[in-house]
Design a protein around this motif. Structure first.
Motif, PDB file in Angstrom:
ATOM      1  N   PRO A 109       0.828  -1.202   0.000  1.00 50.07           N
ATOM      2  CA  PRO A 109       0.000   0.000   0.000  1.00 50.07           C
ATOM      3  C   PRO A 109       0.864   1.254   0.000  1.00 50.07           C
ATOM      4  O   PRO A 109       1.932   1.285   0.618  1.00 50.07           O
ATOM      5  CB  PRO A 109      -0.804  -0.119   1.287  1.00 50.07           C
ATOM      6  CG  PRO A 109      -0.036  -1.045   2.158  1.00 50.07           C
ATOM      7  CD  PRO A 109       0.769  -1.933   1.257  1.00 50.07           C
ATOM      8  N   ASP A 110       0.402   2.259  -0.715  1.00 49.77           N
ATOM      9  CA  ASP A 110       1.060   3.564  -0.736  1.00 49.77           C
ATOM     10  C   ASP A 110      -0.038   4.614  -0.847  1.00 49.77           C
ATOM     11  O   ASP A 110      -0.478   4.953  -1.948  1.00 49.77           O
ATOM     12  CB  ASP A 110       2.044   3.659  -1.904  1.00 49.77           C
ATOM     13  CG  ASP A 110       2.885   4.933  -1.846  1.00 49.77           C
ATOM     14  OD1 ASP A 110       2.823   5.653  -0.821  1.00 49.77           O
ATOM     15  OD2 ASP A 110       3.601   5.212  -2.822  1.00 49.77           O
ATOM     16  N   GLY A 111      -0.519   5.062   0.302  1.00 51.50           N
ATOM     17  CA  GLY A 111      -1.662   5.979   0.318  1.00 51.50           C
ATOM     18  C   GLY A 111      -2.890   5.238  -0.192  1.00 51.50           C
ATOM     19  O   GLY A 111      -3.190   4.136   0.261  1.00 51.50           O
ATOM     20  N   ASP A 112      -3.568   5.819  -1.174  1.00 51.59           N
ATOM     21  CA  ASP A 112      -4.746   5.188  -1.775  1.00 51.59           C
ATOM     22  C   ASP A 112      -4.359   4.277  -2.939  1.00 51.59           C
ATOM     23  O   ASP A 112      -5.231   3.758  -3.629  1.00 51.59           O
ATOM     24  CB  ASP A 112      -5.712   6.259  -2.290  1.00 51.59           C
ATOM     25  CG  ASP A 112      -6.336   7.064  -1.169  1.00 51.59           C
ATOM     26  OD1 ASP A 112      -6.368   6.563  -0.026  1.00 51.59           O
ATOM     27  OD2 ASP A 112      -6.789   8.193  -1.447  1.00 51.59           O
ATOM     28  N   GLU A 113      -3.074   4.100  -3.158  1.00 55.02           N
ATOM     29  CA  GLU A 113      -2.588   3.319  -4.291  1.00 55.02           C
ATOM     30  C   GLU A 113      -1.867   2.069  -3.808  1.00 55.02           C
ATOM     31  O   GLU A 113      -1.675   1.858  -2.611  1.00 55.02           O
ATOM     32  CB  GLU A 113      -1.654   4.172  -5.158  1.00 55.02           C
ATOM     33  CG  GLU A 113      -2.352   5.378  -5.750  1.00 55.02           C
ATOM     34  CD  GLU A 113      -1.471   6.173  -6.699  1.00 55.02           C
ATOM     35  OE1 GLU A 113      -0.229   6.022  -6.649  1.00 55.02           O
ATOM     36  OE2 GLU A 113      -2.037   6.929  -7.505  1.00 55.02           O
ATOM     37  N   THR A 114      -1.448   1.258  -4.785  1.00 51.53           N
ATOM     38  CA  THR A 114      -0.718   0.028  -4.499  1.00 51.53           C
ATOM     39  C   THR A 114       0.489  -0.046  -5.421  1.00 51.53           C
ATOM     40  O   THR A 114       0.373   0.216  -6.620  1.00 51.53           O
ATOM     41  CB  THR A 114      -1.612  -1.208  -4.763  1.00 51.53           C
ATOM     42  OG1 THR A 114      -2.788  -1.105  -3.962  1.00 51.53           O
ATOM     43  CG2 THR A 114      -0.880  -2.499  -4.461  1.00 51.53           C
ATOM     44  N   VAL A 115       1.630  -0.396  -4.856  1.00 50.45           N
ATOM     45  CA  VAL A 115       2.789  -0.720  -5.674  1.00 50.45           C
ATOM     46  C   VAL A 115       2.751  -2.239  -5.829  1.00 50.45           C
ATOM     47  O   VAL A 115       2.864  -2.984  -4.854  1.00 50.45           O
ATOM     48  CB  VAL A 115       4.113  -0.252  -5.040  1.00 50.45           C
ATOM     49  CG1 VAL A 115       5.297  -0.703  -5.880  1.00 50.45           C
ATOM     50  CG2 VAL A 115       4.108   1.269  -4.875  1.00 50.45           C
ATOM     51  N   LEU A 116       2.535  -2.664  -7.061  1.00 53.63           N
ATOM     52  CA  LEU A 116       2.416  -4.082  -7.368  1.00 53.63           C
ATOM     53  C   LEU A 116       3.728  -4.571  -7.970  1.00 53.63           C
ATOM     54  O   LEU A 116       4.263  -3.958  -8.888  1.00 53.63           O
ATOM     55  CB  LEU A 116       1.271  -4.302  -8.360  1.00 53.63           C
ATOM     56  CG  LEU A 116       1.068  -5.729  -8.874  1.00 53.63           C
ATOM     57  CD1 LEU A 116       0.728  -6.682  -7.733  1.00 53.63           C
ATOM     58  CD2 LEU A 116      -0.029  -5.746  -9.934  1.00 53.63           C
ATOM     59  N   THR A 117       4.229  -5.679  -7.441  1.00 51.25           N
ATOM     60  CA  THR A 117       5.464  -6.276  -7.933  1.00 51.25           C
ATOM     61  C   THR A 117       5.172  -7.699  -8.367  1.00 51.25           C
ATOM     62  O   THR A 117       4.492  -8.449  -7.659  1.00 51.25           O
ATOM     63  CB  THR A 117       6.539  -6.311  -6.824  1.00 51.25           C
ATOM     64  OG1 THR A 117       6.775  -4.968  -6.387  1.00 51.25           O
ATOM     65  CG2 THR A 117       7.833  -6.923  -7.321  1.00 51.25           C
ATOM     66  N   GLN A 118       5.676  -8.057  -9.535  1.00 49.55           N
ATOM     67  CA  GLN A 118       5.667  -9.452  -9.950  1.00 49.55           C
ATOM     68  C   GLN A 118       7.111  -9.905 -10.018  1.00 49.55           C
ATOM     69  O   GLN A 118       7.969  -9.208 -10.564  1.00 49.55           O
ATOM     70  CB  GLN A 118       4.976  -9.665 -11.294  1.00 49.55           C
ATOM     71  CG  GLN A 118       4.818 -11.139 -11.628  1.00 49.55           C
ATOM     72  CD  GLN A 118       4.026 -11.397 -12.899  1.00 49.55           C
ATOM     73  OE1 GLN A 118       3.826 -10.513 -13.725  1.00 49.55           O
ATOM     74  NE2 GLN A 118       3.566 -12.630 -13.058  1.00 49.55           N
ATOM     75  N   TRP A 119       7.386 -11.069  -9.462  1.00 49.32           N
ATOM     76  CA  TRP A 119       8.736 -11.593  -9.334  1.00 49.32           C
ATOM     77  C   TRP A 119       8.734 -13.047  -9.778  1.00 49.32           C
ATOM     78  O   TRP A 119       7.747 -13.763  -9.569  1.00 49.32           O
ATOM     79  CB  TRP A 119       9.153 -11.483  -7.873  1.00 49.32           C
ATOM     80  CG  TRP A 119      10.450 -12.107  -7.480  1.00 49.32           C
ATOM     81  CD1 TRP A 119      11.669 -11.510  -7.471  1.00 49.32           C
ATOM     82  CD2 TRP A 119      10.659 -13.427  -6.983  1.00 49.32           C
ATOM     83  NE1 TRP A 119      12.628 -12.380  -7.001  1.00 49.32           N
ATOM     84  CE2 TRP A 119      12.021 -13.572  -6.699  1.00 49.32           C
ATOM     85  CE3 TRP A 119       9.818 -14.519  -6.756  1.00 49.32           C
ATOM     86  CZ2 TRP A 119      12.573 -14.750  -6.201  1.00 49.32           C
ATOM     87  CZ3 TRP A 119      10.357 -15.695  -6.269  1.00 49.32           C
ATOM     88  CH2 TRP A 119      11.727 -15.795  -5.994  1.00 49.32           C
ATOM     89  N   VAL A 120       9.812 -13.496 -10.388  1.00 49.67           N
ATOM     90  CA  VAL A 120       9.963 -14.900 -10.746  1.00 49.67           C
ATOM     91  C   VAL A 120      11.397 -15.336 -10.494  1.00 49.67           C
ATOM     92  O   VAL A 120      12.336 -14.553 -10.674  1.00 49.67           O
ATOM     93  CB  VAL A 120       9.577 -15.170 -12.221  1.00 49.67           C
ATOM     94  CG1 VAL A 120      10.497 -14.413 -13.189  1.00 49.67           C
ATOM     95  CG2 VAL A 120       9.577 -16.659 -12.541  1.00 49.67           C
ATOM     96  N   GLN A 121      11.540 -16.569 -10.054  1.00 54.58           N
ATOM     97  CA  GLN A 121      12.857 -17.190  -9.938  1.00 54.58           C
ATOM     98  C   GLN A 121      12.832 -18.475 -10.745  1.00 54.58           C
ATOM     99  O   GLN A 121      11.933 -19.308 -10.595  1.00 54.58           O
ATOM    100  CB  GLN A 121      13.208 -17.517  -8.490  1.00 54.58           C
ATOM    101  CG  GLN A 121      14.574 -18.182  -8.381  1.00 54.58           C
ATOM    102  CD  GLN A 121      14.981 -18.442  -6.949  1.00 54.58           C
ATOM    103  OE1 GLN A 121      14.146 -18.538  -6.051  1.00 54.58           O
ATOM    104  NE2 GLN A 121      16.272 -18.530  -6.721  1.00 54.58           N
TER     105      GLN A 121
END
Length: 184
Positions: A109-121
């Motif tokens: 969460p970042d205020g009213d927003e979202t930092v979305l991360t996609q990760w793969v190994q």
């Protein structure tokens, strides 16, 4: 990029981030709708929960069918290994103890927003890429580099689609809570 020159056994990773103008709970709805992921991917063709009646969570499985011009068609069983609504969702492909790949979505969460991360190994278990590496061991680093670049490109496109869907959901929800007289 971190994975330049990596070998398969190094467990190379790729990670992509995007800012979404929606709260994590809304983004969570989109990233955990695994059946719709095929609509957002050029490689993934279909996904279905193994037991549609099961409540999603750690240990639940889903089957994905994929297609790649150089590797043909294949299907895999993925095992949910992390389920923390609405912050993280991860799955191991094929073998939980030695997956061919592990994928993760993280929602911050970042205020009213979202930092979305996609990760793969990649790895450590064998995958479709292993046959190409076996056939051309002298080109292993290039094969891994190209595949990681493909992952990064596809993940960027997927996150763009997730962003669009989540922002539409958030706007629809905001519109539904606003009375017609209060709307601009």
């Amino acid at each position: 990029m971190e994975w330049t020159g990596a070998r398969y056994a190094d467990g190379p990773t790729a990670e992509v981030h995007i800012r979404v103008a929606a709260p994590p709970a809304v983004v969570w709805q989109v990233v955990t709708d695994v059946e719709s992921m095929a609509e957002m991917s050029s490689e993934l063709q279909s996904v279905r929960w193994t037991d549609p009646a099961a409540e999603p969570g750690v240990g639940v499985t889903f089957i994905g069918a994929s297609r790649h011009p150089a590797m043909g068609e294949w299907s895999t069983t993925s095992h949910v290994v992390e389920w923390n609504p609405p912050t993280s969702f991860a799955w191991a492909v094929e073998d939980v103890d030695s997956p061919s790949a592990t994928w993760r979505f993280t929602l911050d969460p970042d205020g009213d927003e979202t930092v979305l991360t996609q990760w793969v190994q990649m790895g450590p278990g064998r995958s479709g890429l292993s046959a190409a590496i076996d056939a051309m061991p002298d080109k292993e680093q290039k094969i891994v580099f190209v595949r990681m670049r493909e992952f990064e490109t596809n993940m960027t496109a997927t996150l763009d689609q997730i962003k669009d869907r989540a922002e539409r959901l958030a706007q629809d929800a905001a519109g539904a809570t606003t009375t017609p007289e209060a709307r601009p």
